[in-house]
Design a protein around this motif. Sequence first.
Motif, PDB file in Angstrom:
ATOM      1  N   ARG A  32       6.858  -3.129   4.359  1.00  9.13           N
ATOM      2  CA  ARG A  32       6.768  -2.923   2.909  1.00  9.13           C
ATOM      3  C   ARG A  32       5.651  -3.767   2.317  1.00  9.13           C
ATOM      4  O   ARG A  32       4.867  -3.303   1.486  1.00  9.13           O
ATOM      5  N   LEU A  33       5.565  -5.022   2.716  1.00 12.10           N
ATOM      6  CA  LEU A  33       4.510  -5.892   2.207  1.00 12.10           C
ATOM      7  C   LEU A  33       3.138  -5.451   2.695  1.00 12.10           C
ATOM      8  O   LEU A  33       2.145  -5.576   1.971  1.00 12.10           O
ATOM      9  N   LEU A  34       3.075  -4.927   3.905  1.00 10.04           N
ATOM     10  CA  LEU A  34       1.807  -4.433   4.433  1.00 10.04           C
ATOM     11  C   LEU A  34       1.293  -3.259   3.604  1.00 10.04           C
ATOM     12  O   LEU A  34       0.102  -3.173   3.293  1.00 10.04           O
ATOM     13  N   VAL A  35       2.183  -2.384   3.220  1.00  7.32           N
ATOM     14  CA  VAL A  35       1.801  -1.250   2.376  1.00  7.32           C
ATOM     15  C   VAL A  35       1.391  -1.737   0.992  1.00  7.32           C
ATOM     16  O   VAL A  35       0.409  -1.265   0.425  1.00  7.32           O
ATOM     17  N   ARG A  36       2.134  -2.697   0.435  1.00  9.69           N
ATOM     18  CA  ARG A  36       1.782  -3.226  -0.888  1.00  9.69           C
ATOM     19  C   ARG A  36       0.450  -3.949  -0.861  1.00  9.69           C
ATOM     20  O   ARG A  36      -0.250  -4.008  -1.864  1.00  9.69           O
ATOM     21  N   ALA A  37       0.084  -4.493   0.288  1.00  8.81           N
ATOM     22  CA  ALA A  37      -1.199  -5.177   0.417  1.00  8.81           C
ATOM     23  C   ALA A  37      -2.356  -4.192   0.537  1.00  8.81           C
ATOM     24  O   ALA A  37      -3.508  -4.596   0.563  1.00  8.81           O
ATOM     25  N   GLY A  38      -2.045  -2.902   0.610  1.00  3.03           N
ATOM     26  CA  GLY A  38      -3.101  -1.902   0.695  1.00  3.03           C
ATOM     27  C   GLY A  38      -3.532  -1.585   2.100  1.00  3.03           C
ATOM     28  O   GLY A  38      -4.598  -1.029   2.320  1.00  3.03           O
ATOM     29  N   ARG A  39      -2.729  -1.939   3.073  1.00  3.97           N
ATOM     30  CA  ARG A  39      -3.064  -1.677   4.477  1.00  3.97           C
ATOM     31  C   ARG A  39      -1.932  -0.915   5.166  1.00  3.97           C
ATOM     32  O   ARG A  39      -1.279  -1.447   6.069  1.00  3.97           O
ATOM     33  N   PRO A  40      -1.695   0.316   4.748  1.00  3.16           N
ATOM     34  CA  PRO A  40      -0.603   1.062   5.390  1.00  3.16           C
ATOM     35  C   PRO A  40      -0.952   1.376   6.839  1.00  3.16           C
ATOM     36  O   PRO A  40      -2.104   1.704   7.151  1.00  3.16           O
ATOM     37  N   PRO A  41       0.018   1.251   7.736  1.00  5.22           N
ATOM     38  CA  PRO A  41      -0.259   1.573   9.141  1.00  5.22           C
ATOM     39  C   PRO A  41      -0.405   3.080   9.317  1.00  5.22           C
ATOM     40  O   PRO A  41       0.486   3.837   8.972  1.00  5.22           O
ATOM     41  N   VAL A  42      -1.561   3.504   9.784  1.00  5.21           N
ATOM     42  CA  VAL A  42      -1.817   4.919  10.054  1.00  5.21           C
ATOM     43  C   VAL A  42      -1.912   5.076  11.558  1.00  5.21           C
ATOM     44  O   VAL A  42      -2.731   4.436  12.206  1.00  5.21           O
ATOM     45  N   VAL A  43      -1.065   5.919  12.098  1.00  5.31           N
ATOM     46  CA  VAL A  43      -1.011   6.126  13.542  1.00  5.31           C
ATOM     47  C   VAL A  43      -1.749   7.405  13.878  1.00  5.31           C
ATOM     48  O   VAL A  43      -1.497   8.457  13.286  1.00  5.31           O
ATOM     49  N   LYS A  69      -6.520   6.632  -0.986  1.00  2.00           N
ATOM     50  CA  LYS A  69      -6.373   6.900  -2.415  1.00  2.00           C
ATOM     51  C   LYS A  69      -5.240   6.056  -3.003  1.00  2.00           C
ATOM     52  O   LYS A  69      -5.372   5.505  -4.094  1.00  2.00           O
ATOM     53  N   ALA A  70      -4.140   5.948  -2.280  1.00  2.00           N
ATOM     54  CA  ALA A  70      -3.022   5.129  -2.748  1.00  2.00           C
ATOM     55  C   ALA A  70      -3.409   3.658  -2.797  1.00  2.00           C
ATOM     56  O   ALA A  70      -2.973   2.921  -3.693  1.00  2.00           O
ATOM     57  N   ALA A  71      -4.239   3.217  -1.855  1.00  2.00           N
ATOM     58  CA  ALA A  71      -4.681   1.821  -1.849  1.00  2.00           C
ATOM     59  C   ALA A  71      -5.558   1.531  -3.064  1.00  2.00           C
ATOM     60  O   ALA A  71      -5.517   0.434  -3.625  1.00  2.00           O
ATOM     61  N   LYS A  72      -6.347   2.494  -3.484  1.00  2.00           N
ATOM     62  CA  LYS A  72      -7.189   2.299  -4.664  1.00  2.00           C
ATOM     63  C   LYS A  72      -6.356   2.221  -5.936  1.00  2.00           C
ATOM     64  O   LYS A  72      -6.737   1.551  -6.887  1.00  2.00           O
ATOM     65  N   ARG A  73      -5.233   2.932  -5.979  1.00  2.00           N
ATOM     66  CA  ARG A  73      -4.369   2.938  -7.158  1.00  2.00           C
ATOM     67  C   ARG A  73      -3.448   1.735  -7.212  1.00  2.00           C
ATOM     68  O   ARG A  73      -2.679   1.596  -8.156  1.00  2.00           O
TER      69      ARG A  73
END
Length: 110
Positions: A32-43, A69-73
């Motif tokens: 969850r924190l990784l996604v909030r930091a703007g670095r979602p794991p993409v496999v 796009k989500a990281a930019k928002r």
Amino acid sequence: MIAIDWFAFVQVFAAALTAAVLVVGFYALGLRLLVRAGRPPVVAPAEFTDAITVISEKEARRAEKAAAKAAKRNPLTDAQKRLALVGAYGSFSVCAAAVVGGILLIVFNH
């Protein structure tokens, strides 16, 4: 006659349940924190045979584009993103320490 130490059984059960809840909880928090930091794991998609459906390259590119796009928002400031990233790595470290601690207990306390 076989004697079973039920209290020891309950202790092992409680320790295993607690450890499993903590490891899964900290791993979920880290993701969850990784996604909030703007670095979602993409496999990346894998190639499988038989009846397993995998995503195509086009779908993978679309997922990466949506993640970017989500990281930019992301409404967090850079400092908040950095703090979330540190928290994510800390959560993953707690998971790793719990697993290594369990292995060490098994190996050296047996």
